[in-house]
Write a protein that holds these residues in place. Structure first.
Motif, PDB file in Angstrom:
ATOM      1  N   TYR A  37       1.792 -69.271 122.694  1.00 46.15           N
ATOM      2  CA  TYR A  37       0.767 -69.663 123.663  1.00 46.15           C
ATOM      3  C   TYR A  37      -0.323 -70.563 123.089  1.00 46.15           C
ATOM      4  O   TYR A  37      -1.317 -70.816 123.755  1.00 46.15           O
ATOM      5  CB  TYR A  37       0.148 -68.412 124.294  1.00 46.15           C
ATOM      6  CG  TYR A  37       1.105 -67.661 125.202  1.00 46.15           C
ATOM      7  CD1 TYR A  37       1.803 -68.329 126.209  1.00 46.15           C
ATOM      8  CD2 TYR A  37       1.314 -66.291 125.052  1.00 46.15           C
ATOM      9  CE1 TYR A  37       2.690 -67.640 127.035  1.00 46.15           C
ATOM     10  CE2 TYR A  37       2.185 -65.593 125.885  1.00 46.15           C
ATOM     11  CZ  TYR A  37       2.872 -66.272 126.872  1.00 46.15           C
ATOM     12  OH  TYR A  37       3.733 -65.601 127.700  1.00 46.15           O
ATOM     13  N   GLU A  40       0.659 -76.214 124.844  1.00 41.37           N
ATOM     14  CA  GLU A  40       1.451 -76.404 126.066  1.00 41.37           C
ATOM     15  C   GLU A  40       2.863 -76.831 125.679  1.00 41.37           C
ATOM     16  O   GLU A  40       3.044 -77.526 124.677  1.00 41.37           O
ATOM     17  CB  GLU A  40       0.832 -77.512 126.935  1.00 41.37           C
ATOM     18  CG  GLU A  40      -0.554 -77.230 127.475  1.00 41.37           C
ATOM     19  CD  GLU A  40      -0.551 -76.256 128.653  1.00 41.37           C
ATOM     20  OE1 GLU A  40       0.515 -76.100 129.289  1.00 41.37           O
ATOM     21  OE2 GLU A  40      -1.611 -75.652 128.905  1.00 41.37           O
ATOM     22  N   SER A  42       5.405 -75.276 124.419  1.00 46.11           N
ATOM     23  CA  SER A  42       5.821 -74.770 123.111  1.00 46.11           C
ATOM     24  C   SER A  42       7.341 -74.616 123.066  1.00 46.11           C
ATOM     25  O   SER A  42       8.006 -74.588 124.108  1.00 46.11           O
ATOM     26  CB  SER A  42       5.159 -73.419 122.844  1.00 46.11           C
ATOM     27  OG  SER A  42       5.709 -72.444 123.726  1.00 46.11           O
ATOM     28  N   ALA A  45       8.483 -71.917 125.391  1.00 47.07           N
ATOM     29  CA  ALA A  45       8.474 -72.320 126.807  1.00 47.07           C
ATOM     30  C   ALA A  45       9.668 -73.231 127.105  1.00 47.07           C
ATOM     31  O   ALA A  45      10.322 -73.100 128.146  1.00 47.07           O
ATOM     32  CB  ALA A  45       7.168 -73.028 127.142  1.00 47.07           C
ATOM     33  N   ASN A 221      -2.859 -66.472 129.578  1.00 48.46           N
ATOM     34  CA  ASN A 221      -1.726 -67.128 128.921  1.00 48.46           C
ATOM     35  C   ASN A 221      -0.554 -67.357 129.863  1.00 48.46           C
ATOM     36  O   ASN A 221       0.272 -68.237 129.617  1.00 48.46           O
ATOM     37  CB  ASN A 221      -1.272 -66.310 127.709  1.00 48.46           C
ATOM     38  CG  ASN A 221      -2.146 -66.559 126.492  1.00 48.46           C
ATOM     39  OD1 ASN A 221      -2.457 -67.719 126.184  1.00 48.46           O
ATOM     40  ND2 ASN A 221      -2.558 -65.513 125.829  1.00 48.46           N
ATOM     41  N   LYS A 224       0.706 -70.773 131.060  1.00 52.50           N
ATOM     42  CA  LYS A 224       1.638 -71.636 130.323  1.00 52.50           C
ATOM     43  C   LYS A 224       3.093 -71.394 130.743  1.00 52.50           C
ATOM     44  O   LYS A 224       4.011 -71.985 130.190  1.00 52.50           O
ATOM     45  CB  LYS A 224       1.448 -71.446 128.819  1.00 52.50           C
ATOM     46  CG  LYS A 224       0.058 -71.934 128.355  1.00 52.50           C
ATOM     47  CD  LYS A 224      -0.047 -72.102 126.849  1.00 52.50           C
ATOM     48  CE  LYS A 224      -1.339 -72.796 126.450  1.00 52.50           C
ATOM     49  NZ  LYS A 224      -2.464 -71.874 126.243  1.00 52.50           N
ATOM     50  N   SER A 226       5.533 -71.988 133.949  1.00 52.89           N
ATOM     51  CA  SER A 226       5.410 -72.812 135.158  1.00 52.89           C
ATOM     52  C   SER A 226       5.869 -72.037 136.399  1.00 52.89           C
ATOM     53  O   SER A 226       6.753 -71.189 136.330  1.00 52.89           O
ATOM     54  CB  SER A 226       6.233 -74.095 134.995  1.00 52.89           C
ATOM     55  OG  SER A 226       7.543 -73.759 134.619  1.00 52.89           O
TER      56      SER A 226
END
Ligand SMILES: *Cc1c(COP(=O)(O)O)cnc(C)c1O
Length: 394
Positions: A37, A40, A42, A45, A221, A224, A226
């Motif tokens: 986190y 953005e 990452s 993610a 968090n 982050k 979507s």
């Protein structure tokens, strides 16, 4: 003369991590950006997005292991304390453990000679259950049509433990997308290797939002992730944080492996089916076939010692195979095996499950990674056939 165990194929090493991971790992080492986190987009993610896209589902939540994904799945479903969760009695000890961890009570269901759930016992135990956790152990798919039909008739949510089933299909569906939630493992013995790691997938935005927060998306968090803003906002501060997030290095190792799933699944099945046909040459060995709707993605092979075998003969077969360089584990004959339900003493009083027990004491397990070559497969097949011929003359 036994074949030369010195030149036996190595069935334990994993595949090398794709070279493409190296630049990203270097970047992470240089910046120290290991927490998912901090930035953005990452690696964690991006892994969630790539995995969800590969599976064709809306949401993926990356965590520290499949066991934690299973735990979060039950917490996301808000199962009541003491919930009775049906689970096959042929699975890995961490699976009933996850049920206990989530405050549930595992109800062990018999598993047949084909390594799949005994549907009669399943039907007998479903009344009074609160949820169904199907563990596709060693990538063997139980009859998901029958299971989904019964679970729906009783209004029960189904969680798929697809830890070892990445790449497997049932009809035209990917395993892990049939139940409300699917969970996968990235531990080194699975199709994608990060050393450790897991992921939970679902199409249900509420389940995804709850799992994200409980996995440790504290404060804001969750922004982050979507597409789940309003759901996550609704659960803000209402759920405990179990902190089982994945870290960026694991995701960086996994991302370039996503493109390998299809190839590894195909090669694994080719290897499996080749050895299965060879073992079929002996009437003392039996490889249960896949179910008709199932396209498997195995990286190991399970077979039964068929006909009359004593425990001593089974052990002699293992020793003969070992002398030829091939390690065979018989689930129910090795001390403290984590896949033998009678060793799950942490559950308290254990039920007697004669069908599962009979299978486990004659079920053999060998690793058969996708990277093996044709000569490797012949070596393994010949070693096993020679071993059986030593113990059971024609
Ligand atoms: C490996 C495995 C697990 C546990 O996965 P972890 O990521 O190690 O927690 C659970 N179920 C099955 C069927 C497995 O093969």
């Amino acid at each position: 003369m036994p074949r030369d165990a010195q030149i036996a194929p190595n069935c334990y090493d994993a595949e090398p991590i794709p070279e493409a991971a190296r630049a990203e790992i270097d970047r992470l080492l240089t910046t120290g950006d290991l927490f998912r986190y901090t930035s953005e987009g990452s690696p964690v993610a991006r892994l969630e997005e790539a995995f969800a896209a590969h599976m064709g589902v809306r949401y993926a939540v990356a965590v520290s292991s499949c066991s934690q994904a299973l735990f979060l799945a039950m917490k996301a479903l808000d199962l009541p304390e003491g919930a009775r969760v049906l689970v096959p009695a042929f699975t890995f000890a961490a699976v009933p453990s996850a049920i206990v961890h989530a405050g549930g009570v595992p109800v062990l269901v018999e598993v047949g000679e084909d390594f799949r759930i005994d549907l009669e016992d399943f039907a007998a135990k479903i009344a009074g259950a609160d949820a169904v956790l199907i563990s596709h152990m060693r990538g063997h798919t139980s009859d998901m049509d029958a299971i989904m039909e019964q679970a729906e008739a009783h209004g029960l949510p189904v969680i798929e433990d697809a830890a070892h089933s990445l790449g497997t299909r049932w009809h035209d569906r990917k395993i892990g997308t049939i139940g409300r939630i699917g969970c996968f493992s990235f531990q080194s013995y699975k199709l994608l290797n990060a050393g450790e790691g897991g992921v939970m997938i679902t199409d249900d935005p509420d389940l995804a939002a709850r799992a994200i927060i409980m996995s440790g998306a504290y404060e804001h968090n969750w922004k982050k992730h979507s597409g789940l803003m309003t759901r996550c906002e609704a659960w803000q501060n209402k759920l405990p944080l179990y902190n089982c997030r994945m870290q960026n290095l694991s995701a960086a190792i996994l991302l370039p492996q996503i493109g390998e799933i299809t190839r590894r699944a195909r090669d694994g099945l080719r290897n499996h089916d080749h050895v299965a046909v060879r073992l079929g040459e002996s009437r003392w060995l039996k490889v249960p076939p896949a179910l008709a709707p199932e396209t498997r993605a195995p990286d190991s092979l399970q077979f039964l010692l068929a006909g009359e075998w004593s425990d001593d003969e089974a052990r002699a077969f293992q020793a003969e195979a070992k002398a030829r360089g091939v390690s065979v584990s018989v689930f129910g004959l090795s001390t403290d095996n984590a896949r033998a339900f009678w060793n799950w003493q942490f559950l308290g009083d254990l039920p007697e499950l004669p069908k599962t027990r009979a299978m486990l004491v004659r079920a053999c397990d060998i690793r058969l990674p996708a990277r093996l070559t044709q000569p490797d497969l012949e070596f393994i097949s010949e070693a096993l056939l020679e071993a059986v011929a030593q113990v059971k003359p024609a």
